[in-house]
Design a protein around this motif. Sequence first.
Motif, mmCIF file in Angstrom:
data_model
loop_
_atom_site.group_PDB
_atom_site.id
_atom_site.type_symbol
_atom_site.label_atom_id
_atom_site.label_comp_id
_atom_site.label_asym_id
_atom_site.label_seq_id
_atom_site.Cartn_x
_atom_site.Cartn_y
_atom_site.Cartn_z
ATOM 1 N N MET A 195 8.464 0.363 4.515
ATOM 2 C CA MET A 195 7.870 1.497 5.208
ATOM 3 C C MET A 195 7.360 2.529 4.203
ATOM 4 O O MET A 195 6.255 3.074 4.338
ATOM 5 C CB MET A 195 8.895 2.129 6.145
ATOM 6 N N GLY A 196 8.150 2.792 3.162
ATOM 7 C CA GLY A 196 7.732 3.739 2.138
ATOM 8 C C GLY A 196 6.472 3.289 1.425
ATOM 9 O O GLY A 196 5.590 4.102 1.117
ATOM 10 N N GLN A 197 6.361 1.988 1.169
ATOM 11 C CA GLN A 197 5.160 1.454 0.524
ATOM 12 C C GLN A 197 3.934 1.651 1.415
ATOM 13 O O GLN A 197 2.867 2.048 0.937
ATOM 14 C CB GLN A 197 5.350 -0.027 0.216
ATOM 15 N N PHE A 198 4.091 1.347 2.705
ATOM 16 C CA PHE A 198 2.978 1.529 3.649
ATOM 17 C C PHE A 198 2.531 2.992 3.663
ATOM 18 O O PHE A 198 1.331 3.292 3.611
ATOM 19 C CB PHE A 198 3.405 1.098 5.057
ATOM 20 N N ARG A 199 3.486 3.887 3.760
ATOM 21 C CA ARG A 199 3.151 5.307 3.833
ATOM 22 C C ARG A 199 2.412 5.760 2.584
ATOM 23 O O ARG A 199 1.387 6.458 2.654
ATOM 24 C CB ARG A 199 4.421 6.135 4.014
ATOM 25 N N ASN A 200 2.906 5.347 1.421
ATOM 26 C CA ASN A 200 2.273 5.776 0.171
ATOM 27 C C ASN A 200 0.888 5.167 0.001
ATOM 28 O O ASN A 200 -0.046 5.836 -0.475
ATOM 29 C CB ASN A 200 3.174 5.402 -1.014
ATOM 30 N N LEU A 258 -1.115 4.278 2.408
ATOM 31 C CA LEU A 258 -1.996 4.925 3.370
ATOM 32 C C LEU A 258 -2.391 6.327 2.899
ATOM 33 O O LEU A 258 -3.545 6.757 3.058
ATOM 34 C CB LEU A 258 -1.294 5.002 4.734
ATOM 35 N N ARG A 259 -1.451 7.036 2.294
ATOM 36 C CA ARG A 259 -1.766 8.363 1.753
ATOM 37 C C ARG A 259 -2.857 8.259 0.679
ATOM 38 O O ARG A 259 -3.807 9.040 0.661
ATOM 39 C CB ARG A 259 -0.515 8.996 1.151
ATOM 40 N N ALA A 260 -2.665 7.300 -0.245
ATOM 41 C CA ALA A 260 -3.627 7.150 -1.327
ATOM 42 C C ALA A 260 -5.011 6.779 -0.795
ATOM 43 O O ALA A 260 -6.034 7.329 -1.244
ATOM 44 C CB ALA A 260 -3.133 6.091 -2.311
ATOM 45 N N LEU A 261 -5.057 5.867 0.164
ATOM 46 C CA LEU A 261 -6.341 5.446 0.721
ATOM 47 C C LEU A 261 -7.016 6.570 1.494
ATOM 48 O O LEU A 261 -8.245 6.727 1.437
ATOM 49 C CB LEU A 261 -6.133 4.232 1.629
ATOM 50 N N ALA A 262 -6.225 7.352 2.236
ATOM 51 C CA ALA A 262 -6.797 8.449 3.017
ATOM 52 C C ALA A 262 -7.410 9.496 2.094
ATOM 53 O O ALA A 262 -8.472 10.059 2.383
ATOM 54 C CB ALA A 262 -5.718 9.080 3.900
ATOM 55 N N HIS A 263 -6.758 9.784 0.959
ATOM 56 C CA HIS A 263 -7.311 10.745 -0.001
ATOM 57 C C HIS A 263 -8.532 10.185 -0.719
ATOM 58 O O HIS A 263 -9.492 10.905 -0.994
ATOM 59 C CB HIS A 263 -6.234 11.126 -1.031
ATOM 60 N N ASP A 264 -8.508 8.891 -0.994
ATOM 61 C CA ASP A 264 -9.599 8.280 -1.753
ATOM 62 C C ASP A 264 -10.831 8.045 -0.900
ATOM 63 O O ASP A 264 -11.962 8.158 -1.386
ATOM 64 C CB ASP A 264 -9.120 6.958 -2.348
ATOM 65 N N LYS A 305 -9.071 -0.727 5.173
ATOM 66 C CA LYS A 305 -8.802 -0.902 3.744
ATOM 67 C C LYS A 305 -7.316 -1.168 3.508
ATOM 68 O O LYS A 305 -6.944 -1.993 2.660
ATOM 69 C CB LYS A 305 -9.245 0.344 2.972
ATOM 70 N N LEU A 306 -6.454 -0.492 4.257
ATOM 71 C CA LEU A 306 -5.015 -0.769 4.157
ATOM 72 C C LEU A 306 -4.738 -2.226 4.505
ATOM 73 O O LEU A 306 -3.945 -2.891 3.835
ATOM 74 C CB LEU A 306 -4.241 0.155 5.102
ATOM 75 N N ASP A 307 -5.404 -2.725 5.531
ATOM 76 C CA ASP A 307 -5.229 -4.118 5.933
ATOM 77 C C ASP A 307 -5.624 -5.062 4.796
ATOM 78 O O ASP A 307 -4.954 -6.065 4.528
ATOM 79 C CB ASP A 307 -6.080 -4.396 7.169
ATOM 80 N N ASP A 308 -6.712 -4.736 4.094
ATOM 81 C CA ASP A 308 -7.159 -5.564 2.970
ATOM 82 C C ASP A 308 -6.118 -5.582 1.850
ATOM 83 O O ASP A 308 -5.851 -6.624 1.246
ATOM 84 C CB ASP A 308 -8.489 -5.040 2.426
ATOM 85 N N VAL A 309 -5.547 -4.408 1.572
ATOM 86 C CA VAL A 309 -4.550 -4.317 0.501
ATOM 87 C C VAL A 309 -3.301 -5.095 0.878
ATOM 88 O O VAL A 309 -2.734 -5.843 0.070
ATOM 89 C CB VAL A 309 -4.204 -2.848 0.202
ATOM 90 N N VAL A 310 -2.847 -4.933 2.109
ATOM 91 C CA VAL A 310 -1.639 -5.620 2.569
ATOM 92 C C VAL A 310 -1.820 -7.130 2.513
ATOM 93 O O VAL A 310 -0.887 -7.875 2.197
ATOM 94 C CB VAL A 310 -1.268 -5.160 3.999
ATOM 95 N N ALA A 311 -3.042 -7.587 2.786
ATOM 96 C CA ALA A 311 -3.312 -9.031 2.784
ATOM 97 C C ALA A 311 -3.143 -9.645 1.409
ATOM 98 O O ALA A 311 -2.939 -10.865 1.288
ATOM 99 C CB ALA A 311 -4.722 -9.295 3.305
#
Length: 402
Positions: A229-234, A236-242, A253-259
Amino acid sequence: MTEHTGHGGPPRSGPAALSLEEQLRRLTAGQRKQRRLLDAVVTISADMDSRAVLGHIVRAGTELIDTRYGALGVLGENGDVVDLISVGADEAPALCPPGHPAVRTVLGVPLTVRGTVYGNLCLSGKNDGTPFTDDDQALLTALASAASVSIENARLYERLKYTTEQFQRRMLPELPDLRPVEVRARYQPASELPKLGGDWYDVLVLPDGVPCLVVGDVTGHDPGVAPVMGQFRNMLRALAHDRVGPPGVIVAKLDDVVATLGDPPAATLVLGRLEQRRQGEYTFHWTNAGHPPPLLIAEDGTVRYLAPPRHGIPIGVDTRLPRPDHQHPLPPGSTLLLFTDGLIERRGQDIDEGLRALAEQASALATAPLDVLCDEVIANHGQVFDDDVAVLVVRLPQRPGG
């Protein structure tokens, strides 16, 4: 310390002197007691709440030996009784130890946990009026021996649950000051440790000045989910800022990274931007990845779930499918409630019923302080939580002069 009266009755004869019928009767009685002891041990071992375990032990003792009264005195470090669990003590005029009936015959055995006397289990008043026997003592001693293991397991379980819960709470963020918008959040862990999951909330202000709201749930129910959960949150934070832009683009983009991760976990979430169109007027711009829909609560108590016909599937399932974006105006003074499914799911209840119940309760709390609203929607769920719960609530400022 064990104390019991003499057996009474005629002297015992050797096995050869007993009739076949008597030998069979005693053998059958012994087998029944062993079966009852086994059932008692299974019942005691099935619970992980320390006080519930102690209650099971006392009840099991009175049922095994067939007595009217039973008590378990828990000892403190100085040897004093610091807690007492009793059965049938209401009918007794006095207690020994405190809470146990003061009667002439008492059968007591110690409960020892890791070589330390944890407490004393005492019984009195056999229902058939006979004195306690060596067989009774042996049976109660066997129960106490098995019970001590359950007590230790329950204590370890509660310690692990507390540690895991504190770890997960520390991973949740502090909420930023969004005034004049109010924001509150709550986290409620599951009642059972194996079901402690990966629910989280987050609020951050993006580089363009727009607040971003997130509520999510990593699938799975074990302590190892919290770091994921902590990894997902972090991430998502980085992607939202970027990638300041539509929520659907960020989640895609989060989905792409998780894949790219080995054995990628799945998660559901709602991510939205709280966009101010003009002074005092806001729009919620969001995407939903297989998560329960946000609930919009108007000042007059009117409620509606923001559930468009199309929404995305959970993260980690299929990156080829689109991430639809949605927008909805937020009236002045309205409240937006985001939550995880633990808030609306109850064992044996249809999820639609849970959604209806939440909407009805939220309608009555439309103008209540946000802290009250958060506490009430969680309290209404009951004392036992089948899953953990995350709640995030924002309230828009009222219309000027309203």
